[in-house]
Motif scaffolding. Structure first.
Motif, PDB file in Angstrom:
ATOM      1  N   UNK A 524      29.411  39.085  56.452  1.00 35.77           N
ATOM      2  CA  UNK A 524      28.623  38.276  55.517  1.00 35.77           C
ATOM      3  C   UNK A 524      27.783  37.222  56.226  1.00 35.77           C
ATOM      4  N   UNK A 525      27.831  37.234  57.572  1.00 32.45           N
ATOM      5  CA  UNK A 525      27.025  36.309  58.375  1.00 32.45           C
ATOM      6  C   UNK A 525      27.299  34.853  57.998  1.00 32.45           C
ATOM      7  N   UNK A 526      28.581  34.504  58.026  1.00 35.87           N
ATOM      8  CA  UNK A 526      28.986  33.137  57.706  1.00 35.87           C
ATOM      9  C   UNK A 526      30.298  32.851  58.440  1.00 35.87           C
ATOM     10  N   UNK A 527      30.942  31.764  58.100  1.00 33.50           N
ATOM     11  CA  UNK A 527      32.203  31.408  58.737  1.00 33.50           C
ATOM     12  C   UNK A 527      33.314  32.349  58.293  1.00 33.50           C
ATOM     13  N   UNK A 528      34.420  32.442  59.052  1.00 28.06           N
ATOM     14  CA  UNK A 528      35.524  33.336  58.638  1.00 28.06           C
ATOM     15  C   UNK A 528      36.101  32.987  57.268  1.00 28.06           C
ATOM     16  N   UNK A 529      36.244  31.704  56.968  1.00 24.89           N
ATOM     17  CA  UNK A 529      36.815  31.326  55.667  1.00 24.89           C
ATOM     18  C   UNK A 529      35.885  31.719  54.526  1.00 24.89           C
ATOM     19  N   UNK A 530      34.589  31.440  54.671  1.00 23.49           N
ATOM     20  CA  UNK A 530      33.645  31.829  53.633  1.00 23.49           C
ATOM     21  C   UNK A 530      33.518  33.350  53.529  1.00 23.49           C
ATOM     22  N   UNK A 531      33.614  34.036  54.660  1.00 22.72           N
ATOM     23  CA  UNK A 531      33.576  35.492  54.623  1.00 22.72           C
ATOM     24  C   UNK A 531      34.764  36.083  53.889  1.00 22.72           C
ATOM     25  N   UNK A 532      35.954  35.493  54.096  1.00 22.34           N
ATOM     26  CA  UNK A 532      37.136  35.968  53.369  1.00 22.34           C
ATOM     27  C   UNK A 532      36.982  35.746  51.862  1.00 22.34           C
ATOM     28  N   UNK A 533      36.451  34.581  51.502  1.00 18.96           N
ATOM     29  CA  UNK A 533      36.259  34.294  50.063  1.00 18.96           C
ATOM     30  C   UNK A 533      35.276  35.285  49.433  1.00 18.96           C
ATOM     31  N   UNK A 534      34.166  35.561  50.125  1.00 21.94           N
ATOM     32  CA  UNK A 534      33.178  36.480  49.567  1.00 21.94           C
ATOM     33  C   UNK A 534      33.717  37.911  49.518  1.00 21.94           C
ATOM     34  N   UNK A 535      34.509  38.290  50.494  1.00 24.74           N
ATOM     35  CA  UNK A 535      35.092  39.633  50.480  1.00 24.74           C
ATOM     36  C   UNK A 535      36.060  39.807  49.311  1.00 24.74           C
ATOM     37  N   UNK A 536      36.924  38.824  49.110  1.00 20.55           N
ATOM     38  CA  UNK A 536      37.865  38.894  47.981  1.00 20.55           C
ATOM     39  C   UNK A 536      37.128  38.902  46.644  1.00 20.55           C
ATOM     40  N   UNK A 537      36.063  38.096  46.556  1.00 18.62           N
ATOM     41  CA  UNK A 537      35.294  38.077  45.311  1.00 18.62           C
ATOM     42  C   UNK A 537      34.608  39.414  45.074  1.00 18.62           C
ATOM     43  N   UNK A 538      34.089  40.007  46.115  1.00 11.36           N
ATOM     44  CA  UNK A 538      33.447  41.324  45.986  1.00 11.36           C
ATOM     45  C   UNK A 538      34.460  42.395  45.580  1.00 11.36           C
ATOM     46  N   UNK A 539      35.667  42.337  46.163  1.00 14.35           N
ATOM     47  CA  UNK A 539      36.706  43.309  45.794  1.00 14.35           C
ATOM     48  C   UNK A 539      37.106  43.145  44.332  1.00 14.35           C
ATOM     49  N   UNK A 540      37.170  41.902  43.873  1.00 16.48           N
ATOM     50  CA  UNK A 540      37.527  41.663  42.476  1.00 16.48           C
ATOM     51  C   UNK A 540      36.464  42.207  41.528  1.00 16.48           C
ATOM     52  N   UNK A 541      35.197  41.989  41.875  1.00 21.44           N
ATOM     53  CA  UNK A 541      34.108  42.503  41.025  1.00 21.44           C
ATOM     54  C   UNK A 541      34.115  44.027  40.998  1.00 21.44           C
ATOM     55  N   UNK A 542      34.371  44.634  42.136  1.00 21.44           N
ATOM     56  CA  UNK A 542      34.430  46.099  42.178  1.00 21.44           C
ATOM     57  C   UNK A 542      35.603  46.631  41.370  1.00 21.44           C
ATOM     58  N   UNK A 543      36.715  45.919  41.400  1.00 18.32           N
ATOM     59  CA  UNK A 543      37.869  46.351  40.615  1.00 18.32           C
ATOM     60  C   UNK A 543      37.572  46.275  39.119  1.00 18.32           C
ATOM     61  N   UNK A 544      36.951  45.188  38.694  1.00 21.50           N
ATOM     62  CA  UNK A 544      36.584  45.064  37.282  1.00 21.50           C
ATOM     63  C   UNK A 544      35.582  46.135  36.882  1.00 21.50           C
ATOM     64  N   UNK A 545      34.620  46.405  37.760  1.00 21.53           N
ATOM     65  CA  UNK A 545      33.621  47.440  37.457  1.00 21.53           C
ATOM     66  C   UNK A 545      34.262  48.813  37.345  1.00 21.53           C
ATOM     67  N   UNK A 546      35.184  49.115  38.227  1.00 20.86           N
ATOM     68  CA  UNK A 546      35.861  50.414  38.172  1.00 20.86           C
ATOM     69  C   UNK A 546      36.689  50.548  36.901  1.00 20.86           C
ATOM     70  N   UNK A 547      37.375  49.480  36.518  1.00 24.34           N
ATOM     71  CA  UNK A 547      38.150  49.532  35.281  1.00 24.34           C
ATOM     72  C   UNK A 547      37.246  49.730  34.074  1.00 24.34           C
ATOM     73  N   UNK A 548      36.105  49.055  34.087  1.00 19.49           N
ATOM     74  CA  UNK A 548      35.157  49.223  32.978  1.00 19.49           C
ATOM     75  C   UNK A 548      34.621  50.650  32.955  1.00 19.49           C
ATOM     76  N   UNK A 549      34.343  51.199  34.112  1.00 23.01           N
ATOM     77  CA  UNK A 549      33.829  52.576  34.182  1.00 23.01           C
ATOM     78  C   UNK A 549      34.878  53.570  33.685  1.00 23.01           C
ATOM     79  N   UNK A 550      36.143  53.381  34.084  1.00 25.47           N
ATOM     80  CA  UNK A 550      37.209  54.272  33.617  1.00 25.47           C
ATOM     81  C   UNK A 550      37.377  54.183  32.112  1.00 25.47           C
ATOM     82  N   UNK A 551      37.256  52.971  31.574  1.00 24.12           N
ATOM     83  CA  UNK A 551      37.390  52.798  30.124  1.00 24.12           C
ATOM     84  C   UNK A 551      36.249  53.498  29.386  1.00 24.12           C
ATOM     85  N   UNK A 552      35.033  53.369  29.893  1.00 16.73           N
ATOM     86  CA  UNK A 552      33.904  54.036  29.243  1.00 16.73           C
ATOM     87  C   UNK A 552      34.025  55.552  29.335  1.00 16.73           C
ATOM     88  N   UNK A 553      34.550  56.056  30.443  1.00 15.01           N
ATOM     89  CA  UNK A 553      34.733  57.494  30.577  1.00 15.01           C
ATOM     90  C   UNK A 553      35.762  58.021  29.599  1.00 15.01           C
TER      91      UNK A 553
END
Length: 555
Positions: A524-553
């Motif tokens: 993420x081209x930032x500090x390790x702490x900020x990179x960890x926060x952005x990675x966890x946030x991205x994983x959370x958004x992807x998890x919510x998106x996948x759950x929404x996609x499974x529900x729509x299917x």
């Protein structure tokens, strides 16, 4: 075309018989005096669900229209305590709306429905409605009142009123069933059912509910003989039609629930103390181990019962019969990163709060922390174990070995003398094993260092201080080693290798964690702490998106 639903869209089916209210019917506006307003009424005792409210009212006519009106009725209370269910009386940060329902024809020519609110900005001008029934059913009444509410409020936009209209009406009909079910119960308990539910839109908060008047009498003016009936909405209802507003809570008749323990009919014990002691004895003899989980803290631990030895009773004067053992702490966090973070924050806050109450800081000795944790029944280390006495069940005499003839319930000693051996090993921890080897055979093979058994990847991680039994997080202090003359583990022994394996696993997990932070920072081209926060946030958004996609299917 998008439109806002009106109550006129709901037509009634004619041809249903009318059943008059009986003496045991649930009275919404119950008042024995003659000052009851014409709109106060009773509800039928016949149970019904909100799906059947369309067809339960009489006097249907397709050829004649009847006119009735809806209006706002303002209420206000003076007490300042407005927490819990009394939050409906708060008018600064939220607004309350209670819908009055009528189930019998009034004495007046025109039916008038009221919405009791503490929002003084609402207009008090009534609005007329048409109906093909002289007495509309509850669903139709609520629909008209909600139409009045949505036409006068200025918060919820018109494009969202259709969804909220149906949702609020459904919740109000369900709340009506809950209220009637609780009020008609004959149970002698103090269980409460709220007459309202919470509803929020952005920063605006509403409380919608069914109007149930207080109906307690109070003095009006300076003359003691001048009384009136309280018409303020109540926040809850109880069995036997008990309810009251915030002003008349003290007038409620509350049942005194006896806390006396009852003996089961199948038991032969004469007193509850004998029954409880026999129950603990059976659990101790069966050596039951109970698994406890805490989803709030994300931990699990085991508990079991322990019987104190007669030597402790005779020599030290402790009169406790049983103790409760805690141990095997395991961290079982949630798979969701957000929930896991909250669990860790709660657990750390509990540990800090416990040590703060005992005036211990982070640099305190481990023995002091363990003693404080034992006093407060807190497990904060994986290898931590302690036993707390059960104080409400004791022996009759101190410094004397107990005798079976002095008790009316079974006791664990002196019949079962073999149980004291594992208890001694657990309470003294590693002293018994070390003492036996030191006095009997001080130069035993267990205490000889064997570097040939040490793996190469353990050598850089070997600590400078000696290693004792108890695990990586439960090493004894220097004072404890000096007092109890503890012997360190021999290099290459099974206990020493198990300890080094814990150190190596911890080192590998921390190295992997730090490397993951560094990789995230590079990605993420930032500090390790900020990179960890952005990675966890991205994983959370992807998890919510996948759950929404499974529900729509699935749909």
């Amino acid at each position: 075309m998008f439109y806002f639903p009106r109550a006129n869209d709901f037509a009634l089916a004619p041809g249903y018989d009318y059943t008059p209210a009986g003496p045991d019917d649930f009275i919404f506006n119950h008042d024995t005096s003659q000052t009851v307003p014409p709109t106060e009424d009773i509800l039928l005792d016949t149970p019904s669900f909100h799906n059947d409210f369309d067809d339960i009212r009489p006097f249907s006519s397709l050829n004649k229209n009847y006119i009735f009106s809806t209006k706002y009725e303002k209420f206000h209370v003076t007490p300042h305590h407005r927490a819990g269910y009394n939050k409906i009386y708060n008018f600064r940060r939220s607004k309350s709306f209670f819908f009055e329902l009528v189930d019998h024809l009034p004495d007046t020519n025109q039916l008038q429905l009221k919405i009791y609110t503490n929002d003084y900005h609402m207009s008090s001008n009534p609005i007329n409605h048409d109906s093909t029934s002289r007495l509309p059913n509850f669903k139709f009444q609520i629909s008209k009142q909600l139409t009045h509410f949505f036409s006068t409020q200025k918060v919820i936009p018109r494009r969202l009123q259709e969804k909220f209209f149906t949702h609020i009406r459904k919740k109000l009909l369900e709340r009506l069933d809950f209220i009637r079910s609780r009020a008609q119960k004959k149970d002698k308990n103090n269980h409460m059912t709220k007459t309202f539910f919470n509803f929020s839109y952005k920063k605006y908060r509403f409380y919608f509910g069914i109007y149930l008047p207080c109906n307690h009498t109070h003095t009006v003016g300076l003359l003691p003989n001048t009384t009136a009936t309280c018409s303020i909405p109540v926040p809850f209802t109880m069995s036997h039609h008990r309810h009251a507003c915030i002003i008349h809570h003290k007038n409620l008749v509350l049942y005194c629930i006896s806390k006396d323990n009852k003996i089961p009919d199948s038991s032969l014990c004469k007193t509850f103390k004998d029954f409880h002691a026999s129950h603990l004895y059976n659990r101790w003899t069966k050596k039951k181990i109970y698994q406890n989980f805490s989803n709030r803290l994300g931990i699990s631990f085991t508990t079991s019962y322990h019987a104190y030895s007669t030597n402790v009773i005779a020599t030290k004067g402790l009169d406790f019969i049983y103790g409760k053992k805690y141990g095997n702490l395991q961290f079982t966090p949630s798979s969701s990163p957000k929930v896991k973070k909250r669990q860790e924050a709660r657990f750390n806050a509990l540990v800090r709060h416990t040590f703060h109450n005992t005036k211990l800081d982070d640099n305190a000795l481990t023995d002091d922390k363990l003693q404080a944790a034992r006093r407060h029944k807190l497990l904060f280390q994986e290898n931590q174990r302690f036993t707390t006495p059960i104080k409400h069940l004791r022996y009759k005499k101190k410094f004397v070995e107990p005798s079976k003839g002095c008790y009316t319930f079974p006791i664990p000693f002196p019949e079962s003398t073999t149980v004291s051996v594992p208890v001694t090993v657990e309470t003294i921890c590693n002293v018994s094993s070390v003492a036996s080897t030191s006095h009997g055979n001080p130069i035993s093979p267990a205490n000889i260092n064997n570097w040939e058994n040490v793996p190469e990847h353990y050598i850089p991680l070997i600590p400078q201080s000696a290693i004792y039994e108890g695990g990586r997080l439960n090493q004894p202090s220097r004072m404890k080693v000096w007092k109890k003359k503890l012997q360190p583990l021999a290099v290459g022994s099974d206990g020493w290798l198990a300890h080094m394996k814990e150190i190596y696993d911890h080192h590998e997990s921390m190295t992997e964690y730090q490397q993951g932070k560094i990789d995230a920072g590079i990605q993420w081209e930032t500090t390790p702490d900020q990179g960890e926060y952005r990675r966890d946030l991205c994983d959370l958004i992807m998890q919510v998106t996948n759950n929404k996609h499974d529900y729509e299917m699935k749909l």
